[in-house]
Design a protein around this motif. Structure first.
Motif, PDB file in Angstrom:
ATOM      1  N   ASP A 228       1.985   2.788   3.439  1.00  0.00           N
ATOM      2  CA  ASP A 228       1.170   3.971   3.141  1.00  0.00           C
ATOM      3  C   ASP A 228       2.071   5.182   2.873  1.00  0.00           C
ATOM      4  OD1 ASP A 228      -1.136   5.270   2.487  1.00  0.00           O
ATOM      5  OD2 ASP A 228      -1.848   5.526   4.538  1.00  0.00           O
TER       6      ASP A 228
ATOM      7  N   HIS B 119      -5.678  -0.478   5.822  1.00  0.00           N
ATOM      8  CA  HIS B 119      -5.312   0.004   7.170  1.00  0.00           C
ATOM      9  C   HIS B 119      -5.990  -0.817   8.275  1.00  0.00           C
ATOM     10  CE1 HIS B 119      -4.001   3.259   4.648  1.00  0.00           C
ATOM     11  NE2 HIS B 119      -5.236   3.576   4.343  1.00  0.00           N
TER      12      HIS B 119
ATOM     13  N   HIS C 264       0.852  -1.206   0.000  1.00  0.00           N
ATOM     14  CA  HIS C 264       0.000   0.000   0.000  1.00  0.00           C
ATOM     15  C   HIS C 264       0.879   1.244   0.000  1.00  0.00           C
ATOM     16  CE1 HIS C 264      -3.890   1.949   1.706  1.00  0.00           C
ATOM     17  NE2 HIS C 264      -3.072   2.928   1.380  1.00  0.00           N
TER      18      HIS C 264
ATOM     19  N   LYS D 273      -8.642   0.305  -6.514  1.00  0.00           N
ATOM     20  CA  LYS D 273      -8.590   0.969  -5.199  1.00  0.00           C
ATOM     21  C   LYS D 273      -9.747   1.953  -5.115  1.00  0.00           C
ATOM     22  CE  LYS D 273      -7.280   2.892  -1.330  1.00  0.00           C
ATOM     23  NZ  LYS D 273      -6.180   3.758  -1.039  1.00  0.00           N
TER      24      LYS D 273
END
Ligand SMILES: [Zn+2]
Length: 315
Positions: free
Chosen positions: A267, A209, A6, A144
């Motif tokens: 991230d 997440h 990610h 996504k």
């Protein structure tokens, strides 16, 4: 094999300034929580942007090299229907198709290191067509979605996207967890992914997440639906605030889901300002939990790479 499942590319006009500034003010509030001082978000953003911006993926790959990350999955974010006015009406502002093309260019430039999903708001005209073209012609690996732009994952507008994912046998990653303004966190609670997972049992949905503060809800739902997985990207701040908060959440996910549906991610690039990727991986590998939470070597290796390898059919 370490896979960052990610990560994003930010660059000039990739996303709205208002969101970048709001993210900077969130970062300031977190860094200054002891003093309660307000810093200047605009100043911080202007100072960090040149370091953050990376249109080609070159900085990302250099950072992967220095932290031992073999492959990274890029996720284009499309929250512009909420954030962009009036920039969205500026003809010089890149379209969402151009943004996705930029990600594909980075993937081609760094063949074998960078891979990308398609990121498009399902409410856009032609969204499913762009997604199909992205996978079938450009080699994108999935979809996504970022519902914080103002739609629920079970909104009827999303269903043609899931139909396309089913037809093409690719996964769908759905953002989950709170976000800075102007994004709407309420749309990103894990529970809204449940009906979608029920309607499309053949599609793998990744709760991005792991829902952050909603991680128990995310894991609970995934424990009932084998087509739900999660990633622990962007948990560096939780780890830095309280290592055991992160280790407890990861242990909880592994206990209920096993290691194959729980993936590592950074991230990045935003989180690298809090903690560089090498330290983040070390923290996971060493898992020095103050209360003695433990992980097996095998669990950690699957988490760091094996689970993503399997999701994308690389194992
Ligand atoms: Zn992200």
């Amino acid at each position: 094999m370490i896979i960052d499942s990610h990560v994003h590319l930010f660059y000039e006009n990739s996303d709205s300034r208002s969101w970048f500034i709001a993210s900077a003010s969130t970062a300031i509030a977190s860094m200054n929580k002891a003093s309660g001082l307000k810093g200047n978000a605009e100043e911080l953003y202007d100072q960090l942007a040149p370091e953050l911006f990376d249109k080609t993926g070159d900085k990302l790959v250099a950072a992967m090299d220095s932290s031992g990350i073999d492959r990274a999955i890029l996720l284009p974010i499309d929250v512009r229907l909420l954030t962009d006015e009036p920039a969205a009406f500026d003809p010089d502002f890149p379209s969402i198709e151009q943004k996705n093309r930029t990600y594909v260019e980075a993937m081609k430039r760094h063949k074998g290191r960078l891979f990308t999903l398609c990121g498009v708001d399902p409410r856009r005209k032609g969204a499913a067509d762009l997604f199909r073209k992205g996978v079938q012609e450009w080699g994108m690996l999935g979809l996504k979605l970022h519902p914080t732009a103002g739609y629920y994952p079970h909104d009827p507008a999303c269903y043609p996207m899931y139909e396309a994912a089913r037809e093409m046998s690719v996964p769908v990653i759905i953002h989950s967890g709170s976000e800075p303004a102007p994004l709407r966190s309420m749309y990103s609670q894990p529970k809204y992914i449940d009906a979608v997972a029920a309607d499309f049992p053949e599609v793998t949905f990744v709760i991005a997440h792991c829902g952050h503060g909603w991680y128990k809800e995310a894991v609970d739902l995934a424990s009932m639906k084998p087509n739900l997985s999660c990633d622990f990207s962007g948990w560096q701040v939780e780890y830095l605030n309280n290592p055991d908060y992160f280790f407890e959440a990861l242990r909880f996910a592994l206990d209920f889901l096993g290691p194959w549906r729980v993936m590592f991610g950074t991230d990045g690039p935003a989180y690298t300002f809090f903690m560089n990727n090498r330290d983040w991986i070390e923290a996971i590998r060493n898992h020095a939990s103050p209360s003695g939470i433990t992980f097996s070597k095998e669990e950690i290796e699957i988490f760091l790479g094996g689970a993503a390898m399997r999701l994308y059919g690389w194992d």
